[in-house]
Design a protein around this motif. Structure first.
Motif, mmCIF file in Angstrom:
data_model
loop_
_atom_site.group_PDB
_atom_site.id
_atom_site.type_symbol
_atom_site.label_atom_id
_atom_site.label_comp_id
_atom_site.label_asym_id
_atom_site.label_seq_id
_atom_site.Cartn_x
_atom_site.Cartn_y
_atom_site.Cartn_z
ATOM 1 N N ARG B 144 0.860 -1.188 0.000
ATOM 2 C CA ARG B 144 0.000 0.000 0.000
ATOM 3 C C ARG B 144 0.894 1.235 0.000
ATOM 4 N NH1 ARG B 144 -2.892 -3.589 -0.743
ATOM 5 N NH2 ARG B 144 -4.812 -4.190 0.333
ATOM 6 N N SER B 145 0.424 2.257 -0.680
ATOM 7 C CA SER B 145 1.217 3.481 -0.797
ATOM 8 C C SER B 145 0.867 4.480 0.297
ATOM 9 C CB SER B 145 0.929 4.133 -2.149
ATOM 10 O OG SER B 145 1.158 3.218 -3.193
ATOM 11 N N SER B 147 2.110 8.581 1.584
ATOM 12 C CA SER B 147 2.888 9.759 1.195
ATOM 13 C C SER B 147 3.798 10.211 2.325
ATOM 14 C CB SER B 147 1.929 10.885 0.814
ATOM 15 O OG SER B 147 1.028 10.428 -0.160
ATOM 16 N N VAL B 161 -1.497 7.928 8.366
ATOM 17 C CA VAL B 161 -2.290 6.812 7.860
ATOM 18 C C VAL B 161 -3.686 6.836 8.467
ATOM 19 C CG1 VAL B 161 -2.481 4.309 7.638
ATOM 20 C CG2 VAL B 161 -0.226 5.412 7.519
ATOM 21 N N ARG B 162 -4.661 6.878 7.603
ATOM 22 C CA ARG B 162 -6.054 6.796 8.061
ATOM 23 C C ARG B 162 -6.459 5.338 8.111
ATOM 24 N NH1 ARG B 162 -11.658 7.568 6.091
ATOM 25 N NH2 ARG B 162 -11.031 7.849 3.941
ATOM 26 N N ILE B 164 -8.783 2.477 7.644
ATOM 27 C CA ILE B 164 -9.960 2.180 6.832
ATOM 28 C C ILE B 164 -10.641 0.976 7.465
ATOM 29 C CG2 ILE B 164 -10.732 1.430 4.520
ATOM 30 C CD1 ILE B 164 -9.451 4.131 4.334
ATOM 31 N N ALA B 165 -11.965 1.019 7.633
ATOM 32 C CA ALA B 165 -12.687 -0.112 8.210
ATOM 33 C C ALA B 165 -12.391 -1.353 7.370
ATOM 34 C CB ALA B 165 -14.178 0.180 8.224
ATOM 35 N N GLY B 167 -9.682 -2.449 6.519
ATOM 36 C CA GLY B 167 -8.528 -2.241 5.641
ATOM 37 C C GLY B 167 -7.364 -3.091 6.119
ATOM 38 N N VAL B 169 -3.911 -3.176 5.360
ATOM 39 C CA VAL B 169 -2.624 -2.596 5.735
ATOM 40 C C VAL B 169 -2.782 -1.412 6.689
ATOM 41 C CG1 VAL B 169 -0.487 -1.579 4.848
ATOM 42 C CG2 VAL B 169 -1.608 -3.431 3.596
ATOM 43 N N SER B 170 -3.801 -0.595 6.488
ATOM 44 C CA SER B 170 -3.943 0.562 7.378
ATOM 45 C C SER B 170 -4.232 0.119 8.804
ATOM 46 C CB SER B 170 -5.012 1.527 6.858
ATOM 47 O OG SER B 170 -6.282 0.927 6.826
ATOM 48 N N SER B 171 -5.066 -0.915 8.998
ATOM 49 C CA SER B 171 -5.338 -1.397 10.362
ATOM 50 C C SER B 171 -4.085 -2.013 10.964
ATOM 51 C CB SER B 171 -6.426 -2.475 10.373
ATOM 52 O OG SER B 171 -7.492 -2.074 9.594
ATOM 53 N N ALA B 212 -0.569 14.914 4.420
ATOM 54 C CA ALA B 212 0.810 14.411 4.542
ATOM 55 C C ALA B 212 1.717 14.930 3.419
ATOM 56 C CB ALA B 212 0.819 12.887 4.615
ATOM 57 N N ASP B 322 -2.165 14.123 -6.657
ATOM 58 C CA ASP B 322 -1.819 12.820 -6.114
ATOM 59 C C ASP B 322 -3.081 12.166 -5.577
ATOM 60 O OD1 ASP B 322 -0.061 10.846 -5.634
ATOM 61 O OD2 ASP B 322 1.070 11.886 -4.081
ATOM 62 N N PRO B 323 -3.831 11.490 -6.454
ATOM 63 C CA PRO B 323 -5.052 10.838 -5.970
ATOM 64 C C PRO B 323 -4.714 9.557 -5.205
ATOM 65 C CG PRO B 323 -4.883 10.721 -8.386
ATOM 66 C CD PRO B 323 -3.608 11.325 -7.889
HETATM 67 C C1 FAD Z 1 -0.219 7.503 -4.358
HETATM 68 C C2 FAD Z 1 -0.978 7.132 -3.120
HETATM 69 C C3 FAD Z 1 -0.658 7.755 -1.918
HETATM 70 C C4 FAD Z 1 -1.370 7.436 -0.759
HETATM 71 N N1 FAD Z 1 -1.072 8.099 0.404
HETATM 72 C C5 FAD Z 1 -1.772 7.821 1.528
HETATM 73 C C6 FAD Z 1 -1.499 8.515 2.758
HETATM 74 O O1 FAD Z 1 -0.592 9.347 2.847
HETATM 75 N N2 FAD Z 1 -2.261 8.216 3.837
HETATM 76 C C7 FAD Z 1 -3.281 7.289 3.787
HETATM 77 O O2 FAD Z 1 -3.930 7.083 4.825
HETATM 78 N N3 FAD Z 1 -3.548 6.619 2.649
HETATM 79 C C8 FAD Z 1 -2.822 6.850 1.521
HETATM 80 N N4 FAD Z 1 -3.102 6.155 0.362
HETATM 81 C C9 FAD Z 1 -4.114 5.071 0.391
HETATM 82 C C10 FAD Z 1 -3.452 3.759 0.872
HETATM 83 O O3 FAD Z 1 -2.476 3.371 -0.061
HETATM 84 C C11 FAD Z 1 -4.426 2.579 1.008
HETATM 85 O O4 FAD Z 1 -5.209 2.453 -0.148
HETATM 86 C C12 FAD Z 1 -5.335 2.705 2.212
HETATM 87 O O5 FAD Z 1 -4.565 2.837 3.396
HETATM 88 C C13 FAD Z 1 -6.253 1.467 2.332
HETATM 89 O O6 FAD Z 1 -5.480 0.291 2.427
HETATM 90 P P1 FAD Z 1 -5.932 -0.939 3.321
HETATM 91 O O7 FAD Z 1 -4.998 -2.072 3.047
HETATM 92 O O8 FAD Z 1 -6.075 -0.528 4.746
HETATM 93 O O9 FAD Z 1 -7.380 -1.256 2.777
HETATM 94 P P2 FAD Z 1 -7.784 -2.404 1.727
HETATM 95 O O10 FAD Z 1 -7.639 -3.723 2.412
HETATM 96 O O11 FAD Z 1 -7.024 -2.159 0.473
HETATM 97 O O12 FAD Z 1 -9.290 -2.050 1.463
HETATM 98 C C14 FAD Z 1 -10.348 -2.480 2.324
HETATM 99 C C15 FAD Z 1 -11.666 -1.955 1.805
HETATM 100 O O13 FAD Z 1 -11.756 -0.530 1.972
HETATM 101 C C16 FAD Z 1 -11.962 0.127 0.731
HETATM 102 N N5 FAD Z 1 -11.192 1.391 0.737
HETATM 103 C C17 FAD Z 1 -9.882 1.538 0.413
HETATM 104 N N6 FAD Z 1 -9.510 2.827 0.547
HETATM 105 C C18 FAD Z 1 -10.600 3.501 0.948
HETATM 106 C C19 FAD Z 1 -10.857 4.856 1.251
HETATM 107 N N7 FAD Z 1 -9.897 5.800 1.133
HETATM 108 N N8 FAD Z 1 -12.094 5.204 1.649
HETATM 109 C C20 FAD Z 1 -13.075 4.268 1.767
HETATM 110 N N9 FAD Z 1 -12.887 2.969 1.473
HETATM 111 C C21 FAD Z 1 -11.675 2.588 1.080
HETATM 112 C C22 FAD Z 1 -11.483 -0.847 -0.309
HETATM 113 O O14 FAD Z 1 -12.133 -0.652 -1.557
HETATM 114 C C23 FAD Z 1 -11.849 -2.181 0.298
HETATM 115 O O15 FAD Z 1 -13.201 -2.503 0.089
HETATM 116 C C24 FAD Z 1 -2.400 6.465 -0.800
HETATM 117 C C25 FAD Z 1 -2.680 5.823 -2.011
HETATM 118 C C26 FAD Z 1 -1.989 6.139 -3.159
HETATM 119 C C27 FAD Z 1 -2.328 5.427 -4.442
#
Ligand code: FAD
Ligand code: HEM
Lengths: 120, 329
Positions: B144-145, B147, B161-162, B164-165, B167, B169-171, B212, B322-323
């Motif tokens: 996961r990316s 910034s 890092v926010r 995500i429910a 999620g 990697v974020s969790s 960030a 930067d989406p």
């Molecule tokens: C270039 C780039 C830079 C990024 N920079 C940051 C950063 O600085 N800080 C940061 O917190 N994140 C950032 N992100 C997002 C991050 O990379 C992950 O996508 C995010 O943390 C979710 O990953 P996860 O493994 O926790 O969730 P996943 O396991 O990938 O997803 C779990 C579920 O949540 C959904 N989901 C994913 N993202 C979101 C969302 N934003 N809102 C609602 N539902 C969502 C998915 O579709 C899926 O159903 C960036 C992404 C990109 C492409």
């Protein structure tokens, strides 16, 4: 000298492409064809478009024109949209300093690929 | 005809070097033509330096071949293969992702109900530009990316890092502790400050953890002596989503050309503007003359910002976005 060169070439087209693309995005007759997510990519392609129709260095064939637009056919791309493109193209070129006869020449070039753009 | 091509005498020593293979270029042959002749697949379109489909990365490419590219791309050695007539040997990047390196978690600090500020100490050298992003490697192999908000001189990598429910990697990263190891690779991305005009007005707009990269970019520009005004607008749903306010105020007090504004969709107090982020940002920006915009955060809001600011008059060449798109499964 091509119209492209007379209008100032690449540097002048940087601003012209923004102007042209703003017109397309705010015209509801055609904006739906341009709501592609990647704006940078769109800008580069519209610049290629302007370069091509003004006789600048852009080597496209009729086949390339088909390929560039084939994904728009199922969205209902038709003659009326080509007319809108030619209309905004004229306005952009006039703003850039083109004369009426230049615009007519460009419209003719655009006409010549109409069948490819529409996939006929 | 390319003037470069006709004016220069034949250069028998021109070549390209890619993954251990050297491909000599004939006189007047572009990098694109050379690759094609060698049977290497290379995308192309207009072949005249406008469509940018043939963009490649290399070491010190000819200036002509970078002319129409953004300064961030130029700074990283990107160039258009159809416009490149190198003198000597041009080293091409392999296009492969950089090797992962180890980092150690220095701290995980909750800065908002769902946002953690994470400091990582890299164990290997890790060169980056503030605002770029890195990939975090989850033990499962998922990437996961995130910034980068810090500067190289900080010696740590700061991520926001926010959570995500559900999620993955974020969790996981929210639950890590000080001293644990995390693998990363990178950096990537085109959203960073280039000091090509110190008077330019910088407009930094981001939602949520889009702060960030903006924080990194603002600090980088200030440290590099940027003179023009820098306006940072941080947006969120409601006031408690806007995090790290004390740090931002302190930064704005230190640097007179930096202004920080807050924007919420609802429940604004005296500290925030209320309304859609794109409209509020355009209003707060005032003139968009000689302005460069950096737009970061969730993909949907970034696209809205891009479109609105473009229609409001910012040049497409001056917008860096930067989406934060969700990872594709
Ligand atoms: C270039 C780039 C830079 C990024 N920079 C940051 C950063 O600085 N800080 C940061 O917190 N994140 C950032 N992100 C997002 C991050 O990379 C992950 O996508 C995010 O943390 C979710 O990953 P996860 O493994 O926790 O969730 P996943 O396991 O990938 O997803 C779990 C579920 O949540 C959904 N989901 C994913 N993202 C979101 C969302 N934003 N809102 C609602 N539902 C969502 C998915 O579709 C899926 O159903 C960036 C992404 C990109 C492409
Ligand atoms: C009038 C004749 C036209 C000409 C000469 C023309 C020319 C071009 C060129 C040169 C490109 C870039 C191709 C590439 O390198 O990929 C392009 C792309 C594009 N054109 Fe046209 N065009 C015409 C009409 C239209 C019309 C009528 C529409 C829709 C209203 C349209 C919509 C598009 C879109 C959306 C793209 C980008 C496609 C993508 O994202 O891949 N064009 N056009």
């Amino acid at each position: 000298m091509t119209l492209y060169e007379r209008l100032g070439g690449e540097p002048a087209f940087q601003a012209a492409v923004d102007d042209f693309y703003r017109r397309m995005l705010t015209d509801e007759r055609v904006s739906r064809f341009f709501d592609n997510v990647d704006m940078d990519g769109q800008i580069a392609k519209q610049k290629a478009f302007l370069t091509y129709v003004t006789g600048g260095p852009a080597a496209y064939t009729g086949k390339d024109m088909r390929k560039a637009h084939e994904h728009l056919w199922s969205k209902g791309l038709g003659d009326e949209h080509v007319d809108v493109v030619i209309e905004h193209l004229g306005a952009t070129l006039i703003d850039l300093g083109a004369k009426a006869e230049d615009v007519a020449e460009v419209a003719e070039l655009a006409e010549s690929v109409r069948k490819d753009v529409l996939g006929r | 005809m390319n003037p470069d091509r006709t004016a220069r005498p034949a250069e028998p020593s021109s070549a390209i070097h890619l993954k251990g293979r050297t491909i000599p270029l004939a006189a007047g042959e572009s990098v694109l033509e050379g690759l094609e002749r060698a049977g290497i697949e290379a995308p192309s379109g207009c072949r005249a330096g406008t469509c940018c489909k043939c963009m490649l990365q290399g070491e010190d490419p000819p200036a002509m071949s970078q002319r129409s590219l953004r300064p961030t791309l130029r700074a990283q050695g990107f160039f258009l293969a159809c416009q490149a007539y190198p003198i000597g040997t041009l080293e091409l990047s392999s296009g492969e992702a950089p090797e992962p390196i180890d980092t150690v978690i220095q701290s995980v600090e909750a800065v908002a109900p769902d946002v953690a500020r994470i400091l990582l100490r890299p164990e290997d050298s890790f060169a980056f530009r503030p605002g770029q992003y890195l990939d975090v490697l989850h033990p499962s192999g998922a990437l996961r990316s995130y910034s980068i908000a810090s500067l190289p001189s900080d010696q740590v990598l700061e991520l926001h890092v926010r959570r995500i429910a559900n999620g993955l990697v974020s969790s996981w990263i929210h639950e890590q502790n000080e001293g644990q190891r995390v693998q990363i690779r990178g950096p990537f991305g085109q959203c960073f400050h280039v000091a090509d005009d110190e008077q330019k007005r910088l407009l930094l707009v981001g939602a949520g953890t889009g702060l960030a990269p903006l924080l990194g970019i603002a600090r980088d520009a200030l440290e590099q002596g940027h003179k023009g005004s820098i306006k940072l607008v941080h947006g969120g749903l409601q006031p408690d989503r806007l995090y790290m306010r004390p740090q931002l105020s302190e930064l704005a007090e230190t640097w007179p050309n930096l202004e920080v504004e807050h924007c919420v969709l609802r429940e604004a107090t005296e500290q925030e503007h209320e309304g859609p982020l794109d409209q509020v940002a355009i209003r707060l920006a005032g003139s968009l003359e000689n302005t460069r915009a950096f737009l970061c955060g969730d993909a949907e809001i970034v696209r809205l910002l891009q479109r609105s600011l473009f229609l409001a008059g910012i040049s497409s060449a001056e917008m860096f976005a930067d989406p934060f798109s969700p990872a594709s499964p």
